[in-house]
Design a protein around this motif. Structure first.
Motif, short mmCIF file in Angstrom:
data_model
loop_
_atom_site.label_atom_id
_atom_site.label_comp_id
_atom_site.label_asym_id
_atom_site.label_seq_id
_atom_site.Cartn_x
_atom_site.Cartn_y
_atom_site.Cartn_z
N GLU A 49 2.19 -12.69 2.27
CA GLU A 49 1.33 -13.95 2.45
C GLU A 49 0.03 -13.65 3.06
O GLU A 49 -0.43 -14.26 4.39
CB GLU A 49 2.02 -15.09 3.22
N ALA A 50 -0.42 -12.31 2.95
CA ALA A 50 -1.70 -11.61 3.69
C ALA A 50 -1.48 -11.43 5.18
O ALA A 50 -2.42 -11.00 5.90
CB ALA A 50 -2.94 -12.77 3.56
N LYS A 51 -0.13 -11.54 5.59
CA LYS A 51 0.08 -11.10 6.87
C LYS A 51 0.83 -9.60 6.75
O LYS A 51 1.74 -9.55 6.17
CB LYS A 51 0.84 -12.00 7.57
N ARG A 52 0.28 -8.75 7.52
CA ARG A 52 1.00 -7.35 7.43
C ARG A 52 2.12 -7.48 8.24
O ARG A 52 2.29 -7.93 9.50
CB ARG A 52 0.01 -6.18 8.35
N VAL A 53 3.11 -7.11 7.52
CA VAL A 53 4.58 -7.02 8.00
C VAL A 53 5.32 -5.55 8.08
O VAL A 53 6.43 -5.46 8.45
CB VAL A 53 5.63 -8.07 7.23
N PHE A 54 4.65 -4.79 7.70
CA PHE A 54 5.12 -3.24 7.73
C PHE A 54 3.84 -2.34 7.86
O PHE A 54 2.89 -2.66 7.32
CB PHE A 54 5.99 -3.03 6.69
N HIS A 62 0.87 -1.16 -0.08
CA HIS A 62 -0.20 0.04 -0.06
C HIS A 62 0.94 1.31 0.00
O HIS A 62 1.76 1.52 1.10
CB HIS A 62 -1.02 0.03 1.25
N ALA A 63 0.92 2.06 -1.30
CA ALA A 63 1.67 3.15 -1.09
C ALA A 63 0.74 4.39 -1.48
O ALA A 63 -0.10 4.52 -2.41
CB ALA A 63 2.68 3.00 -2.25
N LYS A 64 1.29 5.54 -0.93
CA LYS A 64 0.58 6.86 -1.15
C LYS A 64 1.52 7.52 -2.06
O LYS A 64 2.88 7.51 -1.91
CB LYS A 64 0.39 7.56 0.11
N ASN A 65 1.04 8.18 -3.13
CA ASN A 65 1.56 9.15 -3.98
C ASN A 65 1.86 10.70 -3.50
O ASN A 65 0.68 11.11 -3.47
CB ASN A 65 0.98 9.12 -5.31
N LEU A 66 3.39 10.96 -3.19
CA LEU A 66 3.70 12.20 -2.67
C LEU A 66 4.43 12.85 -3.70
O LEU A 66 5.48 12.68 -4.01
CB LEU A 66 4.36 12.19 -1.53
N ASN A 67 3.72 13.79 -4.70
CA ASN A 67 4.22 14.43 -5.56
C ASN A 67 5.06 13.51 -6.76
O ASN A 67 6.15 13.78 -6.99
CB ASN A 67 5.11 15.60 -5.00
N GLY A 68 4.39 12.28 -6.83
CA GLY A 68 5.21 11.57 -7.92
C GLY A 68 6.21 10.31 -7.10
O GLY A 68 6.82 9.36 -7.51
N LEU A 69 6.29 10.57 -5.68
CA LEU A 69 7.20 9.72 -5.12
C LEU A 69 6.20 8.95 -4.15
O LEU A 69 5.70 9.15 -3.42
CB LEU A 69 8.33 10.35 -3.82
N PRO A 70 6.51 7.38 -4.54
CA PRO A 70 5.48 6.52 -3.98
C PRO A 70 6.01 6.22 -2.27
O PRO A 70 7.21 5.77 -2.04
CB PRO A 70 5.72 5.24 -4.55
N VAL A 71 5.09 6.57 -1.62
CA VAL A 71 5.52 6.57 -0.01
C VAL A 71 4.58 5.20 0.60
O VAL A 71 3.43 5.23 0.80
CB VAL A 71 5.18 7.64 0.88
N ILE A 72 5.61 3.98 1.02
CA ILE A 72 4.88 2.99 1.55
C ILE A 72 4.35 3.11 2.90
O ILE A 72 5.11 3.74 3.76
CB ILE A 72 6.06 1.76 1.76
N GLN A 73 2.96 2.68 3.02
CA GLN A 73 2.16 2.88 4.16
C GLN A 73 2.06 1.46 4.71
O GLN A 73 2.17 1.39 6.05
CB GLN A 73 0.71 3.47 3.83
N GLN A 74 1.85 0.58 4.03
CA GLN A 74 1.67 -0.82 4.60
C GLN A 74 2.47 -1.92 3.56
O GLN A 74 2.20 -1.76 2.36
CB GLN A 74 0.34 -1.42 4.81
N VAL A 75 2.79 -3.11 4.27
CA VAL A 75 3.23 -4.20 3.22
C VAL A 75 2.65 -5.46 4.01
O VAL A 75 2.66 -5.76 5.04
CB VAL A 75 4.70 -4.44 3.35
N TRP A 76 2.09 -6.28 3.06
CA TRP A 76 1.63 -7.66 3.51
C TRP A 76 2.58 -8.91 2.84
O TRP A 76 3.05 -8.66 1.74
CB TRP A 76 0.23 -7.79 3.17
#
Length: 381
Positions: free
Chosen positions: A376-381, A360-374
């Protein structure tokens, strides 16, 4: 339902399009990919941000920076692996091939002595379930080192080894066709005097003549017999490419010229270039720019190399540049294509039935800023 996660209101990047929709994860896999928003109360609202496949990194020596954070400082190996893993997952990389360098080109270095500890620390952390990314091993074989073949034969039997590359960093060819660039790089990196550099060049050239051709053939034959993916490194001429393709190599890491990249494509080899090359706007060694290969339709895979956060950033930058590369195509260069090139067909894409490795990444003026990472469906970040 148990073991179900609904991610909705997202810009979903699949292999062929970007659309506003919903992804359902179930039992570690992607169960549904649909257009539109889910109004179920348990659905997680991603607020219109991007949902992308987890990144696949084939070539990074980032672990070495954690093993030796300063010259002369050896950090405890398990701690170093965990710090490296945290940086990798924060960059959205859910599967990483940690590159272990066989054959030390640093005349003051101790890479070879550290290899067993690095390998065992990676394997132990992976097996314990403490790593958030999935770690596999990439053996980088420096052909002009006398001990490379024997060390390779000791390490290649490890079950985490899935990718091997062969390289020759001696001066006067490939990455360092210009001896001046070779001197600039190694004198700056390893703080050598002019006399030390002169002696080092003589030794490297002599060792290349003695070992490189013989070791290349032996290593590649062993890998192909084991079903391992093999990559060439720094192909500069059509003759280099023909040699690599003739050996059955499937990946061309960092070809240094447009001629070599064109030859790789004609011969069915996937071209891998550095994501920092895209972010910085060119090669630090003065070789062909990755963006120029993208314009020619010759770029297949991006690798973060020495800077993990560059991987996703480079994909977004590439999609915004003046070329024919769409965002799905650029994202495939850091997910689907590297996965398939390494023989991993169960991940690298947002598609039903594949592993639920997602970003899951948010677009900050063209820069993808990662919000969450899964993973195998387990949230790891």
């Amino acid at each position: 339902m148990l073991n179900e996660l609904i991610l909705s209101n997202a810009q979903i990047v699949t292999a062929d399009r970007v659309f506003h929709g919903t992804v359902v994860l179930r039992d570690g896999l992607i169960a549904e990919v649909d257009d539109g928003i889910s109004y179920l109360p348990q659905a997680q609202d991603l607020q219109g941000d991007y949902l992308l496949p987890g990144l696949i990194e084939l070539h990074t020596d980032n672990l070495e920076r954690h093993m030796t954070p300063r010259p002369g400082v050896d950090w405890p190996s398990t701690s170093a692996v965990m710090s490296h893993d945290a940086q990798i997952i924060a960059a959205g990389i859910t599967t990483v091939f940690d590159a272990l360098s066989i054959g030390d080109v640093n005349p003051k270095g101790n890479r070879m002595q550290k290899l067993p500890a690095m390998l065992e620390a990676i394997a132990a952390a992976n097996a314990s379930g403490l790593t958030r990314a999935e770690h596999r091993l990439h053996l980088r074989c420096e052909l002009c080192h006398p001990d490379t073949l024997s060390v390779f034969r000791d390490l290649v039997q490890h079950p985490l080894v899935q990718l091997v590359s062969v390289m020759d960093h001696s001066p006067g060819q490939r990455q360092f066709a210009l001896e001046s660039k070779y001197r600039e790089y190694y004198m700056g990196k390893y703080h050598l005097t002019t006399t030390q550099m002169d002696e080092f060049i003589v030794l490297q050239v002599a060792n290349s003549k003695l070992y490189s051709d013989r070791y290349r053939r032996a290593i590649v034959e062993d890998c192909l017999a084991r079903g391992l993916s093999v990559a060439s490194h720094d192909d500069a001429t059509l003759a280099h490419v023909e040699e690599s393709a003739g050996f059955g190599m499937s990946i061309a890491e960092f070809p240094t010229t447009l001629e070599a990249a064109r030859g790789c494509h004609r011969m069915g080899m996937s071209v891998l270039m550095g994501a920092p090359n895209i972010v910085r706007g060119g090669s630090h060694s003065g070789n062909v720019a990755a963006a120029d290969l993208a314009k020619e339709g010759l770029l297949d895979i991006l690798s973060s190399d020495y800077y993990p956060a560059s991987l996703l950033q480079a994909a977004f930058m590439l999609a915004a540049q003046d070329n024919d590369c769409t965002l799905p195509q650029a994202v495939a260069m850091v997910s689907r294509t590297p996965a398939h090139s390494a023989g991993l067909k169960d991940r690298g894409e947002i598609a039903v039935g594949l592993r639920a490795d997602l970003i899951h990444a948010k677009n900050l003026n063209g820069l993808p800023v990662i919000q969450q990472v899964w993973r195998e469906a387990k949230r790891v970040f």
